[in-house]
Design a protein around this motif. Structure first.
Motif, PDB file in Angstrom:
ATOM      1  N   UNK A  98      43.858  26.002  24.804  1.00 20.95           N
ATOM      2  CA  UNK A  98      42.799  25.226  25.575  1.00 20.95           C
ATOM      3  C   UNK A  98      43.460  23.985  26.549  1.00 20.95           C
ATOM      4  N   UNK A  99      44.839  24.279  26.659  1.00 25.73           N
ATOM      5  CA  UNK A  99      45.489  23.479  27.663  1.00 25.73           C
ATOM      6  C   UNK A  99      46.422  24.018  28.436  1.00 25.73           C
ATOM      7  N   UNK A 100      46.753  23.566  29.537  1.00 21.92           N
ATOM      8  CA  UNK A 100      47.664  24.337  30.473  1.00 21.92           C
ATOM      9  C   UNK A 100      49.158  23.632  30.635  1.00 21.92           C
ATOM     10  N   UNK A 101      49.215  22.558  30.172  1.00 22.85           N
ATOM     11  CA  UNK A 101      50.715  21.925  30.045  1.00 22.85           C
ATOM     12  C   UNK A 101      50.837  21.306  28.321  1.00 22.85           C
ATOM     13  N   UNK A 102      52.168  21.345  28.159  1.00 19.06           N
ATOM     14  CA  UNK A 102      52.348  20.997  26.454  1.00 19.06           C
ATOM     15  C   UNK A 102      53.575  20.508  26.675  1.00 19.06           C
ATOM     16  N   UNK A 103      53.993  19.707  25.408  1.00 12.22           N
ATOM     17  CA  UNK A 103      55.201  19.219  25.201  1.00 12.22           C
ATOM     18  C   UNK A 103      55.379  19.079  23.749  1.00 12.22           C
ATOM     19  N   UNK A 104      56.782  19.534  23.313  1.00 16.52           N
ATOM     20  CA  UNK A 104      57.047  19.486  21.751  1.00 16.52           C
ATOM     21  C   UNK A 104      58.242  19.049  21.696  1.00 16.52           C
ATOM     22  N   UNK A 105      58.476  18.789  20.114  1.00 18.69           N
ATOM     23  CA  UNK A 105      60.047  18.535  19.673  1.00 18.69           C
ATOM     24  C   UNK A 105      59.930  19.624  18.835  1.00 18.69           C
ATOM     25  N   UNK A 106      60.851  20.870  19.049  1.00 13.56           N
ATOM     26  CA  UNK A 106      60.661  21.920  18.229  1.00 13.56           C
ATOM     27  C   UNK A 106      61.964  22.095  17.266  1.00 13.56           C
ATOM     28  N   UNK A 138      81.124  27.774  13.103  1.00 17.15           N
ATOM     29  CA  UNK A 138      81.506  26.698  13.839  1.00 17.15           C
ATOM     30  C   UNK A 138      81.153  25.209  13.174  1.00 17.15           C
ATOM     31  N   UNK A 139      80.273  25.346  12.526  1.00 15.40           N
ATOM     32  CA  UNK A 139      79.282  24.026  12.147  1.00 15.40           C
ATOM     33  C   UNK A 139      80.295  23.176  11.442  1.00 15.40           C
ATOM     34  N   UNK A 140      80.724  21.865  11.774  1.00 17.78           N
ATOM     35  CA  UNK A 140      81.453  21.118  11.118  1.00 17.78           C
ATOM     36  C   UNK A 140      82.721  20.757  11.609  1.00 17.78           C
ATOM     37  N   UNK A 141      83.161  21.754  12.377  1.00 14.88           N
ATOM     38  CA  UNK A 141      84.484  21.874  13.261  1.00 14.88           C
ATOM     39  C   UNK A 141      84.429  21.315  14.548  1.00 14.88           C
ATOM     40  N   UNK A 142      83.268  21.399  15.215  1.00 17.36           N
ATOM     41  CA  UNK A 142      82.956  21.151  16.745  1.00 17.36           C
ATOM     42  C   UNK A 142      82.224  19.737  16.699  1.00 17.36           C
ATOM     43  N   UNK A 143      82.009  19.594  17.793  1.00 18.86           N
ATOM     44  CA  UNK A 143      81.260  18.006  18.135  1.00 18.86           C
ATOM     45  C   UNK A 143      79.646  18.369  18.118  1.00 18.86           C
ATOM     46  N   UNK A 144      79.264  19.614  18.501  1.00 21.77           N
ATOM     47  CA  UNK A 144      77.834  20.014  18.833  1.00 21.77           C
ATOM     48  C   UNK A 144      77.173  21.038  18.018  1.00 21.77           C
ATOM     49  N   UNK A 145      77.903  21.841  17.285  1.00 19.24           N
ATOM     50  CA  UNK A 145      77.386  23.084  16.800  1.00 19.24           C
ATOM     51  C   UNK A 145      76.628  22.545  15.433  1.00 19.24           C
ATOM     52  N   UNK A 146      75.417  23.236  15.395  1.00 25.06           N
ATOM     53  CA  UNK A 146      74.623  22.968  14.184  1.00 25.06           C
ATOM     54  C   UNK A 146      73.829  24.243  13.735  1.00 25.06           C
ATOM     55  N   UNK A 147      73.483  24.360  12.538  1.00 20.17           N
ATOM     56  CA  UNK A 147      72.518  25.334  12.341  1.00 20.17           C
ATOM     57  C   UNK A 147      70.903  25.024  12.509  1.00 20.17           C
ATOM     58  N   UNK A 148      71.000  23.615  12.169  1.00 23.84           N
ATOM     59  CA  UNK A 148      69.452  23.165  12.285  1.00 23.84           C
ATOM     60  C   UNK A 148      69.646  22.000  13.663  1.00 23.84           C
ATOM     61  N   UNK A 149      68.661  22.225  14.613  1.00 25.55           N
ATOM     62  CA  UNK A 149      68.772  21.198  15.797  1.00 25.55           C
ATOM     63  C   UNK A 149      67.415  21.131  16.071  1.00 25.55           C
ATOM     64  N   UNK A 150      66.947  20.094  17.018  1.00 24.36           N
ATOM     65  CA  UNK A 150      65.784  19.919  17.588  1.00 24.36           C
ATOM     66  C   UNK A 150      65.851  19.935  19.244  1.00 24.36           C
ATOM     67  N   UNK A 151      64.992  20.787  19.440  1.00 23.56           N
ATOM     68  CA  UNK A 151      64.840  20.997  21.107  1.00 23.56           C
ATOM     69  C   UNK A 151      63.436  20.692  21.585  1.00 23.56           C
ATOM     70  N   UNK A 152      63.693  19.428  22.461  1.00 21.12           N
ATOM     71  CA  UNK A 152      62.423  18.902  22.868  1.00 21.12           C
ATOM     72  C   UNK A 152      62.302  19.460  24.441  1.00 21.12           C
ATOM     73  N   UNK A 153      61.131  19.838  24.842  1.00 21.20           N
ATOM     74  CA  UNK A 153      60.602  20.624  25.977  1.00 21.20           C
ATOM     75  C   UNK A 153      59.288  19.997  26.581  1.00 21.20           C
ATOM     76  N   UNK A 154      59.100  20.528  27.908  1.00 14.35           N
ATOM     77  CA  UNK A 154      57.751  20.453  28.415  1.00 14.35           C
ATOM     78  C   UNK A 154      57.489  21.706  29.159  1.00 14.35           C
ATOM     79  N   UNK A 155      56.273  22.185  29.074  1.00 11.72           N
ATOM     80  CA  UNK A 155      55.959  23.725  29.435  1.00 11.72           C
ATOM     81  C   UNK A 155      54.643  23.677  30.322  1.00 11.72           C
ATOM     82  N   UNK A 156      54.623  24.309  31.317  1.00 11.62           N
ATOM     83  CA  UNK A 156      53.756  24.683  32.351  1.00 11.62           C
ATOM     84  C   UNK A 156      53.127  26.038  32.225  1.00 11.62           C
TER      85      UNK A 156
END
Length: 885
Positions: A57-65, A79-97
Motif C-alpha cells: 500500500x505504499x510506493x516509497x519506504x525506509x528501513x533499518x534492516x 575476518x571478523x575481529x581482525x579488521x576494522x569493519x567486518x561483521x557477521x551481523x550488521x544493520x543496513x539503513x536504506x530508502x526505497x522507491x
C-alpha cells in the motif's frame, strides 16, 4: 547526535518526513528468497515488490534492516575481529522507491541527509557513478555542486547492480568520505583504493533496466531506487573513529566482555573481545528470529558463530560460560529498536548458556586430541581428514574450528579426506537402514537425503515462505517433474509446513509458482530431516529447482495450535485432579478436535471432569504467554518439564511453558516440538466431550477448543432449552423434571406389564384361571396360547407364571409382532422334565413358523420364525410332538 541509536532514528525520521513508510526490519531468515541463507541486504524483503509479484500500500519506504553474512556467498566469518569493519551481523539503513521517484530525488535526499542532518563536511565527500551514467554524473554536479574530479566514473561491476543473471538491474552511485592523510589508501578507482583513507558508506542503486538474458537489457517501465547505508560505518564516521569496534555500541559490549572474563582488550587480546561482541549480536538476533543451533543448514552456521566466540572466550582464560551473561547489555543497547530481542531474552540466554556449557565439556578433550595428533606436524604440514572428522563427529568441532586452531601454527587440514570420512558415515547409515523393517518403502528418501540437506523448518514463527524444489517423488521413485493432474511428493530446502510429529497432524496448504499451483494434503518427516509434502498438481508443471511460494492453511494451523496448547493444559489439570500418576500415553492434535491418552486405573466421574475443565479454562482466561526455551534434555526434565510419551529427544529440546506463574513455576512446562498458540487466551475455550477406556490402566479424554467448543456448548444449550420448553419448566429444573418423568414411566411400565400378564393368563391370577383351558394329553396337562400385544421378551416370565398356576404340565405361548414375526416359548414343569424336553417341543413349533432350531434348557426353551400367521399351527405341532412323545 552521534550514538548508534540516534543515527538510526535520525535516518528513519528524515525519510518519514519525506513521505516514506517506515517498515520494520524483516527477519534474518528470508521468507521470500529461498536462495539466501540469511537476509544480507535491506532490499531482500522488497524483492517481490521490485519484480512486481507483490503489491504494497505504499510506493516509497525506509528501513533499518538487520543483516547476517556468515555463510555461503557472503561469508565474512574468518575476518571478523581482525579488521576494522567486518561483521557477521550488521544493520543496513536504506530508502526505497517502487516506481515512484528516481535518480534526481534520490541524490537530492541523500545529499541533504548526509551534509545537513548528519553534518558531514562537503569538502570531504566524493562519489562514484557507473562510467556510462551521464545522468547521475550531471545530477551530482547540479545538486551537490561537486567538481568533476570528485565524481569518479567506475567501469567495473562494483558500480552496476544485478539481482541475478536475469531480472531488474541498474547502475550504482556510491558516496565516500576522505578520512584524512593519516590513513593509507587512495580514492576509488585508483591503484591503492583498498586502503582505509577513503571509506564508502552509502550505495545508491538506480534500478532502471531488466536483463532478459546476458547482453540483452530493456528499460523498466517504472524505474526504482534501492539504497544501503552501513549503520556501523556511519557511526564510526560521526564518532571520529576508524574502526566500527570503537563506536559506542561495540564499546559497551566489549566492556561487558572484559568485565565478565576479567581480561583487558589490549594487544593480541583485542580481536578475541571483538569476536565475542560481534558474534553475540549475530547469535542473539538469529535465535530471536527462530534459528537454533544444530548440525544442519542455518542452525549449523549459528553453531559455528557461537562456538567461534566461545573458543575466543576460552583463549582469553574464561573457564565458565560467558556469552549468556552479556545478553542484558545487548538488550540495553538494541532492545528499544528491536523489541524481538526483549521478547526472546529467555530463549537467547538459555540457548547461549546451553551451547557454551556443552561446548566446554568437549573442548578440553577435543583440543587434547588435536594437540596429540598434530604434535608431530610442523608448519606447512597437513592434518589428516580422518582426525578432523573424528573431532567433528565425536566432539562437535566444526571443521573450520579445527582449521582456526591450527592456523597460527601454519598447519592445514585435509578437507578432501574429511569429506571422504563424512560420506563413508552416510554410506554406513544407509547400509544399516537397508536391513531394517519396511526399508524398501523408505529407500528413496535415504537416497535423496544423501544428496540434499535436511529441510529447514521455518514454521514456528511464519506460515508463509519461499522454497526451492530439491526432489520430486512419484510412485516411490524420483522424477524430474510432476505434471498437472499428477500426485506425488515434494522436498524443498526450507518450509513453513509442520511435518506430523508428537501427535500433531502435518500441515496442509498450497504451493504457488510461475504458472504452477500445488495443493498440499499432508506433510511428513522422512530419512533424518526431510520434510516430505504430499501434493497434487492443480496447474502447470513443477520441476527440480523451481522456486515456490509456500502458504500453510492459516485457519487449520491456528486451530491445531490451539488444540496442541490445550493438550498441555489438560495434561496438567488431569494431574492435579487425579494425581501425580497421570502421564501421557498418546495424543492426537487435529484441527477439529484433540484427544489425550493417559495413565489412570478407572473412569473419571462427571464432577472431576467439570473440575478439569474449570482448571484448564481458568488458565485460558488468564491469557498468559506461551513461551519456548531451548534446554539440554536432562536439565529440562530435572527442572520439572514433562516429557511426552512416545517422543524421541535429542541432546537439546524445546521446552514449552504456559499458564499463570505460581511462585517460581509456571502452570504447565513440557518438552514439545510442536506449534503452539502465542497466549493461552488464543485457545478461547476447552470443552471435554468424551471420556473412555483405551486399554487396561489407560483412559482417554476427547475435547474441543475455540469455536468448535463454543458451538458444541451452544448446541447443548439449545437442546436443553427445547427440552425445558416441552416440559414447561425452567432450564435449571429440566433435569429433575426428566428424572421424575423417567421414574413415573418405569412405574407405569411395571403396572402395564402386570396388567398384560393378568390378561394373558386369563385374569385373577388364581390357578383356576388357566386350568379350564388346559388339555389333557395322555395324562399331561398342556396349555397353548397365541398372545396379542405382548412383547416377545415377556414370554418367558408369562410361561413361568403359567407353570406355577397349572402345577404340572407343559406350557407353550406364542407372540406375534407387527411385522408378523413370531416368537415361541415352551415351558415344562419340573416333574415332567424327565418325560418331555422343552427344547424338542419348541423346535417342532419353530418349524411350523418357518424357523429352524431353538434353544434353552429342558424346562424352558425359546425359538422364532417369520410366519406369524401360522401360530395356531405351531401350537398344534407342539401338541402333536407331545402326543408322539
Amino acid at each position: 547526535m552521534s550514538s548508534v541509536n540516534e543515527i538510526r532514528a535520525a535516518f528513519l525520521d528524515f525519510y518519514a518526513r519525506e513521505g516514506h513508510q517506515v517498515v520494520p526490519s524483516s527477519p534474518l531468515v528470508p521468507r521470500n528468497d529461498p536462495t539466501l541463507l540469511f537476509t544480507n541486504a535491506g532490499m531482500v524483503q522488497f524483492k517481490n515488490v521490485f519484480t512486481g509479484v507483490e503489491k504494497r500500500p505504499y510506493s516509497t519506504a525506509t528501513t533499518a534492516q538487520k543483516c547476517v553474512r556468515a555463510g555461503g556467498k557472503h561469508n565474512d566469518l574468518e575476518n571478523v575481529g581482525y579488521t576494522a569493519r567486518h561483521h557477521t551481523f550488521f544493520e543496513m539503513m536504506g530508502n526505497f522507491s517502487f516506481g515512484d521517484y528516481f535518480k534526481e530525488r534520490a541524490i537530492d535526499m541523500a545529499w541533504r541527509l548526509t551534509t545537513g542532518v548528519f553534518g558531514l563536511p562537503k569538502d570531504k565527500l566524493l562519489v562514484t557513478v557507473y562510467h556510462t551514467d551521464d545522468e547521475a554524473f550531471n545530477l551530482w554536479k547540479k545538486i551537490a555542486g561537486l567538481p568533476d574530479h570528485k565524481i569518479i566514473r567506475i567501469a567495473t561491476s562494483d558500480n552496476f547492480w544485478q539481482m541475478g543473471d536475469t531480472g531488474p538491474c541498474g547502475p550504482c552511485s556510491e558516496i565516500f568520505i576522505d578520512q584524512g592523510e593519516a590513513l593509507q589508501g587512495g580514492p576509488p578507482g585508483s591503484p591503492d583504493e583498498d586502503g582505509d583513507r577513503f571509506l564508502e558508506f552509502w550505495n545508491l542503486v538506480f534500478m532502471q533496466y531488466e536483463q532478459i538474458e546476458p547482453g540483452n537489457r530493456v528499460d523498466l517501465p517504472r524505474p526504482s531506487i534501492d539504497t544501503g547505508m552501513g549503520l556501523e560505518r556511519m557511526a564510526a564516521i560521526m564518532q571520529g573513529v576508524h574502526s566500527n569496534y570503537d563506536t559506542d555500541l561495540f564499546r559497551g559490549l566489549i566492556r561487558a566482555s572484559i568485565e565478565a572474563i576479567g581480561v583487558d582488550a589490549e594487544g593480541d587480546r583485542r580481536p578475541s573481545h571483538r569476536v565475542i561482541a560481534d558474534h553475540l549480536r549475530a547469535s542473539s538476533f538469529l535465535v530471536a528470529d527462530g534459528v537454533l543451533p544444530s548440525n544442519e543448514g542455518r542452525g549449523y552456521v549459528l553453531r559455528r558463530i557461537m562456538r567461534r566466540a566461545m573458543r575466543h572466550a576460552e583463549l582469553l582464560g574464561a573457564r565458565e560460560p560467558v556469552m549468556y551473561k552479556l545478553v542484558p547489555t545487548l538488550i540495553r543497547e538494541m532492545g528499544a529498536a528491536y523489541p524481538e530481542l526483549v521478547q526472546a531474552e529467555p530463549l537467547i540466554t538459555e540457548t547461549l548458556r546451553l551451547e557454551e556449557t556443552r561446548f566446554r565439556k568437549t573442548l578440553v578433550r577435543g583440543l587434547q586430541i588435536l594437540d596429540e595428533e598434530s604434535s608431530r606436524l610442523s608448519k606447512g604440514d597437513t592434518l589428516s581428514g580422518e582426525v578432523a572428522f573424528k573431532l567433528h563427529d565425536t566432539f562437535g568441532f566444526p571443521l573450520d574450528l579445527t582449521q582456526d586452531a591450527l592456523r597460527n601454527r601454519g598447519i592445514a587440514v585435509d578437507t578432501a579426506g574429511f569429506e571422504t570420512a563424512m560420506e563413508r558415515q552416510r554410506a554406513d547409515a544407509r547400509k544399516n537402514w537397508s536391513g531394517s523393517g519396511d526399508a524398501a518403502a523408505e529407500t528413496v528418501w535415504f537416497s535423496i537425503r544423501d544428496k540434499v540437506p535436511a529441510t529447514e523448518f521455518l514454521g514456528y514463527d511464519t506460515e508463509t515462505a519461499e522454497g526451492v524444489v530439491l526432489a520430486l517423488v512419484k510412485d516411490g521413485k524420483e522424477v524430474p517433474a510432476l505434471k498437472k493432474g499428477e500426485t506425488g511428493s515434494v522436498v524443498l530446502n526450507q518450509t513453513p509446513f509442520y511435518a506430523e510429529s508428537g501427535g500433531q497432524q502435518g500441515d496442509r496448504g498450497i504451493m504457488i509458482g510461475s504458472g504452477i499451483r500445488l495443493a498440499v494434503s499432508d506433510t511428513q518427516k522422512r530419512a533424518d530431516g526431510l520434510f516430505v509434502h504430499s501434493v497434487s498438481v492443480e496447474d502447470g508443471e513443477v520441476t527440480l529447482g523451481a522456486a515456490l511460494e509456500l502458504k500453510v492453511d492459516h485457519a487449520r494451523r491456528t486451530a491445531i495450535r490451539a488444540n496442541h496448547s490445550a493438550t498441555h493444559l489438560l495434561h496438567e489439570a488431569l494431574r492435579r485432579v487425579l494425581g501425580d500418576h497421570v502421564a501421557q500415553k498418546g495424543s492426537l492434535v487435529a484441527p477439529d478436535r484433540l484427544r489425550f491418552d493417559f495413565s489412570h486405573p478407572k473412569p473419571i466421574d462427571d464432577a472431576d471432569i467439570a473440575t478439569i475443565e474449570d482448571i484448564s479454562n481458568a488458565q485460558i482466561l488468564a491469557n498468559a504467554p506461551v513461551e519456548t526455551r531451548l534446554m539440554a534434555v536432562d536439565d529440562a526434565i530435572a527442572s520439572g518439564a514433562r516429557a511426552l510419551f512416545g517422543e524421541k529427544y535429542g541432546d537439546e529440546v524445546r521446552v514449552v511453558s504456559m499458564g499463570e506463574r505460581e511462585g517460581n513455576k509456571v502452570f504447565s512446562v513440557e518438552l514439545c516440538g510442536g506449534t503452539h498458540a502465542a497466549r493461552t487466551g488464543d485457545i478461547g475455550l476447552v470443552a471435554v466431550v468424551g471420556e473412555s477406556a483405551v486399554s487396561a490402566g489407560v483412559r482417554r479424554v476427547e475435547a474441543l477448543t475455540g469455536d468448535a467448543a463454543r458451538k458444541y456448548l451452544a448446541d447443548r444449550g439449545r437442546v436443553l432449552d427445547e427440552v425445558a420448553a416441552h416440559l414447561k419448566v425452567a432450564p435449571a429444573e429440566a433435569a429433575s423434571r426428566v428424572a421424575t418423568l423417567v421414574e413415573e414411566r418405569r412405574k407405569m411400565e411395571r403396572e402395564l406389564q402386570d396388567a398384560r400378564r393378568k390378561l394373558a393368563l386369563g385374569g385373577g391370577g388364581a390357578s383356576t384361571a388357566v386350568a379350564p383351558e388346559a388339555k389333557d394329553i395322555g395324562g399331561i396337562k398342556f396349555l397353548g396360547r397365541v398372545l396379542k400385544g405382548i412383547p416377545a421378551k415377556e414370554l418367558k416370565g408369562l410361561v413361568d407364571d403359567a407353570k406355577k398356576q397349572i402345577g404340572s404340565g407343559v406350557i407353550s405361548f406364542i407372540a406375534v409382532d407387527d411385522e408378523n414375526k413370531a416368537s415361541i416359548v415352551v415351558g415344562v414343569t419340573e416333574d415332567q422334565v424327565g418325560a418331555n424336553n422343552a427344547v424338542d417341543l419348541v423346535r417342532a413349533g419353530a418349524e411350523a413358523l418357518g424357523g429352524k432350531g431353538g434353544g434353552g434348557r429342558p424346562d424352558m426353551a425359546q425359538a422364532g420364525g417369520p410366519e406369524g400367521g401360522k401360530a395356531e399351527a405351531a401350537l398344534a405341532a407342539v401338541e402333536a410332538q407331545l402326543r408322539a412323545g
